[in-house]
Each structure stands twice: as structure tokens, then as C-alpha cells.
Design a protein around this motif. Structure first.
Motif, mmCIF file in Angstrom:
data_model
loop_
_atom_site.group_PDB
_atom_site.id
_atom_site.type_symbol
_atom_site.label_atom_id
_atom_site.label_comp_id
_atom_site.label_asym_id
_atom_site.label_seq_id
_atom_site.Cartn_x
_atom_site.Cartn_y
_atom_site.Cartn_z
ATOM 1 N N ALA A 9 0.370 -1.141 0.125
ATOM 2 C CA ALA A 9 -0.424 -0.070 0.117
ATOM 3 C C ALA A 9 0.661 0.618 -0.025
ATOM 4 C CB ALA A 9 -1.212 -0.228 1.240
ATOM 5 N N TYR A 10 0.765 2.564 -1.075
ATOM 6 C CA TYR A 10 1.570 3.501 -1.473
ATOM 7 C C TYR A 10 1.229 4.306 -0.523
ATOM 8 C CZ TYR A 10 4.742 0.894 -5.003
ATOM 9 O OH TYR A 10 5.674 0.475 -5.433
ATOM 10 N N ARG A 43 -6.431 4.068 -8.218
ATOM 11 C CA ARG A 43 -7.652 4.624 -7.198
ATOM 12 C C ARG A 43 -8.319 3.890 -6.162
ATOM 13 N NH1 ARG A 43 -9.030 9.274 -9.541
ATOM 14 N NH2 ARG A 43 -7.519 9.752 -12.318
ATOM 15 N N PRO A 44 -7.486 3.199 -5.210
ATOM 16 C CA PRO A 44 -7.913 2.322 -4.092
ATOM 17 C C PRO A 44 -9.255 2.841 -3.507
ATOM 18 C CG PRO A 44 -6.002 2.714 -3.240
ATOM 19 C CD PRO A 44 -5.826 3.289 -5.135
ATOM 20 N N GLY A 50 -7.082 5.520 7.062
ATOM 21 C CA GLY A 50 -5.926 5.993 5.834
ATOM 22 C C GLY A 50 -6.405 7.026 4.577
ATOM 23 N N VAL A 51 -5.083 7.292 3.911
ATOM 24 C CA VAL A 51 -4.898 7.393 2.764
ATOM 25 C C VAL A 51 -4.673 6.565 1.770
ATOM 26 C CG1 VAL A 51 -4.251 9.530 1.277
ATOM 27 C CG2 VAL A 51 -5.254 9.873 3.374
ATOM 28 N N VAL A 56 -0.667 -2.865 -4.696
ATOM 29 C CA VAL A 56 -0.086 -3.760 -5.410
ATOM 30 C C VAL A 56 -0.340 -4.592 -4.929
ATOM 31 C CG1 VAL A 56 1.369 -3.810 -7.016
ATOM 32 C CG2 VAL A 56 1.541 -1.855 -7.131
ATOM 33 N N VAL A 57 -0.933 -5.692 -5.510
ATOM 34 C CA VAL A 57 -1.069 -7.332 -4.882
ATOM 35 C C VAL A 57 0.102 -8.346 -5.936
ATOM 36 C CG1 VAL A 57 -1.927 -9.763 -3.764
ATOM 37 C CG2 VAL A 57 -2.554 -6.838 -3.690
#
Length: 98
Positions: A9-10, A43-44, A50-51, A56-57
């Protein structure tokens, strides 16, 4: 044998050029370990905590393959290229037994 996954998670991206360089260098060691992208979503939908700018998986044939890819010198070079270009939450997890 259970599959292995990288879940990334970025939280923020401060330098797109560094992220692009990382992605180009990371692809070969991931593919060499049998990894394949299952999710690449810029665009999750964040429901809790949070943000995120990107999720990516990556799926690997085994947890061992996921660990070996992360520990490889080629992947280390991709992390060096990324540097401080992004803040990430990176997890290696084992899938459910099949």
C-alpha cells in the motif's frame, strides 16, 4: 503448498520518476521468482485507516519464492532506486493452504 503474496500500500508518492525506476528494476526479479501482478490500482477505495495512492498485490507460487524475490540482489537494486520516492506499507503474507 501455499502461495505467497506481496501486498503493498503506497501511502504517498513524492517522486514519480523514482517509482517508475523502481518498477522497471523490480519487474525482472519478481518474474524470475514466478511472481505475477494480481492488483495494480491507482484509485483504491479506502474504507478504514487512512490514505492510499496505490495498491499492488503480487502472487508467487510459494511463500518461499516471495521471500527469496524480496531478498534478491536485483530487488535490492530496485529498492535503492526507489529511495525516498514513496512511503509504503509492504507485507509478505502466506496464502491459505490449497
Amino acid at each position: 503448498m501455499s502461495k505467497g503474496y506481496w501486498i503493498v500500500a503506497y501511502r504517498s508518492v513524492s517522486d514519480q520518476a523514482k517509482v517508475k525506476a523502481y518498477a522497471e528494476l523490480a519487474r525482472p526479479p519478481i518474474e524470475a521468482a514466478g511472481g505475477r501482478a494480481l492488483v495494480f490500482n491507482a484509485r483504491p477505495e479506502v474504507q478504514e485507516a487512512g490514505v492510499q495512492q496505490l495498491t499492488v498485490v503480487i502472487e508467487f507460487p510459494s511463500i518461499e519464492a516471495a521471500r527469496q524475490a524480496y531478498a534478491s540482489p536485483a530487488y535490492a537494486a530496485s529498492l535503492e532506486a526507489l529511495g525516498d520516492g514513496a512511503e509504503r506499507d509492504f507485507r509478505i503474507v502466506e496464502g491459505l493452504p490449497q
